[in-house]
Design an enzyme around this catalytic site. Sequence first.
Site, PDB file in Angstrom:
ATOM      1  N   ASP A   1      24.711  48.147  43.217  1.00  0.00           N
ATOM      2  CA  ASP A   1      26.066  48.508  42.819  1.00  0.00           C
ATOM      3  C   ASP A   1      26.999  48.660  44.012  1.00  0.00           C
ATOM      4  O   ASP A   1      28.214  48.789  43.847  1.00  0.00           O
ATOM      5  CB  ASP A   1      26.049  49.819  42.025  1.00  0.00           C
ATOM      6  CG  ASP A   1      26.125  49.588  40.528  1.00  0.00           C
ATOM      7  OD1 ASP A   1      26.592  48.515  40.116  1.00  0.00           O
ATOM      8  OD2 ASP A   1      25.734  50.486  39.773  1.00  0.00           O
TER       9      ASP A   1
ATOM     10  N   HIS B   1      36.885  51.213  35.793  1.00  0.00           N
ATOM     11  CA  HIS B   1      35.579  51.350  35.145  1.00  0.00           C
ATOM     12  C   HIS B   1      35.475  52.809  34.719  1.00  0.00           C
ATOM     13  O   HIS B   1      35.166  53.699  35.517  1.00  0.00           O
ATOM     14  CB  HIS B   1      34.466  50.984  36.132  1.00  0.00           C
ATOM     15  CG  HIS B   1      33.082  51.145  35.566  1.00  0.00           C
ATOM     16  ND1 HIS B   1      32.298  50.083  35.205  1.00  0.00           N
ATOM     17  CD2 HIS B   1      32.347  52.258  35.297  1.00  0.00           C
ATOM     18  CE1 HIS B   1      31.142  50.516  34.748  1.00  0.00           C
ATOM     19  NE2 HIS B   1      31.147  51.843  34.792  1.00  0.00           N
ATOM     20  N   LEU B   2      35.769  53.062  33.436  1.00  0.00           N
ATOM     21  CA  LEU B   2      35.841  54.436  32.941  1.00  0.00           C
ATOM     22  C   LEU B   2      34.732  54.682  31.936  1.00  0.00           C
ATOM     23  O   LEU B   2      34.720  54.128  30.838  1.00  0.00           O
ATOM     24  CB  LEU B   2      37.204  54.679  32.279  1.00  0.00           C
ATOM     25  CG  LEU B   2      38.438  54.381  33.132  1.00  0.00           C
ATOM     26  CD1 LEU B   2      39.710  54.662  32.349  1.00  0.00           C
ATOM     27  CD2 LEU B   2      38.412  55.184  34.431  1.00  0.00           C
TER      28      LEU B   2
ATOM     29  N   ARG C   1      34.748  61.467  23.613  1.00  0.00           N
ATOM     30  CA  ARG C   1      35.037  61.449  22.174  1.00  0.00           C
ATOM     31  C   ARG C   1      35.095  62.858  21.608  1.00  0.00           C
ATOM     32  O   ARG C   1      35.981  63.189  20.797  1.00  0.00           O
ATOM     33  CB  ARG C   1      33.986  60.614  21.441  1.00  0.00           C
ATOM     34  CG  ARG C   1      34.015  59.135  21.795  1.00  0.00           C
ATOM     35  CD  ARG C   1      32.770  58.429  21.337  1.00  0.00           C
ATOM     36  NE  ARG C   1      31.576  58.942  22.033  1.00  0.00           N
ATOM     37  CZ  ARG C   1      30.347  58.424  21.906  1.00  0.00           C
ATOM     38  NH1 ARG C   1      30.156  57.389  21.104  1.00  0.00           N
ATOM     39  NH2 ARG C   1      29.338  58.935  22.565  1.00  0.00           N
TER      40      ARG C   1
ATOM     41  N   GLY D   1      32.614  52.241  28.945  1.00  0.00           N
ATOM     42  CA  GLY D   1      32.643  52.911  27.656  1.00  0.00           C
ATOM     43  C   GLY D   1      33.987  53.474  27.248  1.00  0.00           C
ATOM     44  O   GLY D   1      34.520  53.151  26.180  1.00  0.00           O
TER      45      GLY D   1
END
Length: 354
Positions: free
Chosen positions: A106, A164-165, A241, A284
Amino acid sequence: MSAADAAGGKLADQKLGAEVRDGRAALESLAAWLRSRYGGARVLGVGHRVVHGGAQYKGPVIVTASVLEELRKLIPLAPLHQPHNLAAIEAVFDRLPGVSQVACFDTSFHRGQQAVAELVPLPREIRDAGVQRYGFHGLSYEYIASVMPQLFPEIAAGRVIVAHLGSGASLCAMKGGKSVDSTLGFTALDGLCMGTRPGAVDPGVILHLFQGLKLAAGDVEAILYKKSGLLGISGVSNDMRELLGSTEPDARLAVDYFVYRAAKEIGALAAVLRGVDGLVFTAGIGERSVEIRRRICEASAWLGLELDPQANDAGGPRISRAGSAVSAWVIPTNEELMIARHTASLLGLTGPAQ
């Protein structure tokens, strides 16, 4: 366990049994599924995501015993990820000793940045021992860079910020599809607020944890990696969420801080790029949260970004209005595909990874 074909169709999506408690047991389940589906087919190679490659590994490598030993030295820099990454490699060595394995890092996508972008401003003897900014989520960013010319060629060669969350979160500034700077640094603790990690923190706070509160190193590590970020602020959850659905004031504060930090860092990377042509959301939260995308885009309107609410509600791919000076996009990432490409290329099964 899940598997998909090249078109994204699901080949498997099943919950593993309670007996699967570690990587080795998971590998046995995978091997059983492969035998049931592909019979006597031979495994030609196995690719792995490895979070930290350090300064030594600037691209994917075939894993040997010496490579594995070098990667173990980096465990303190990525304690949430590196041990599990390496455990999977060791399990494959035991289960399939004759099969080549490839480690895909990464950190690799960010190598080649200017010296000032990699610099940690500490004494030279410390920097010479490997203390520098590495950046992470590189496989995700590499995938986005690989598809930009097809999806939005008008800005692919320009200045793009990719967000990139997810539970782990970062931003990457790209120019011409190459990493110029990113919000993650020496470890995966820097930059944006994350699910359980704080992002950027005044180093004096860390000193206070040790000197003022007299905490042990293990306790500080647990706070920084497992108890901070969205979870630490809200006291409710590390899941965006749940926080968006909560009426608790601290849950709302956690969401506000997440958006605030993202908008602040977008501004900083726009300054590094000396302007920005496009903003891409992925991972995501970036792919699924209409509200977080809306709030970040609205906070970034000063850059010339005009959000199209209907397009955002529909999930894109383009979520900015026609004529917006800065375009905004939603592009699902595919780190697994990048790993497959690199593995096949390095083992001579295909041409160079694209």
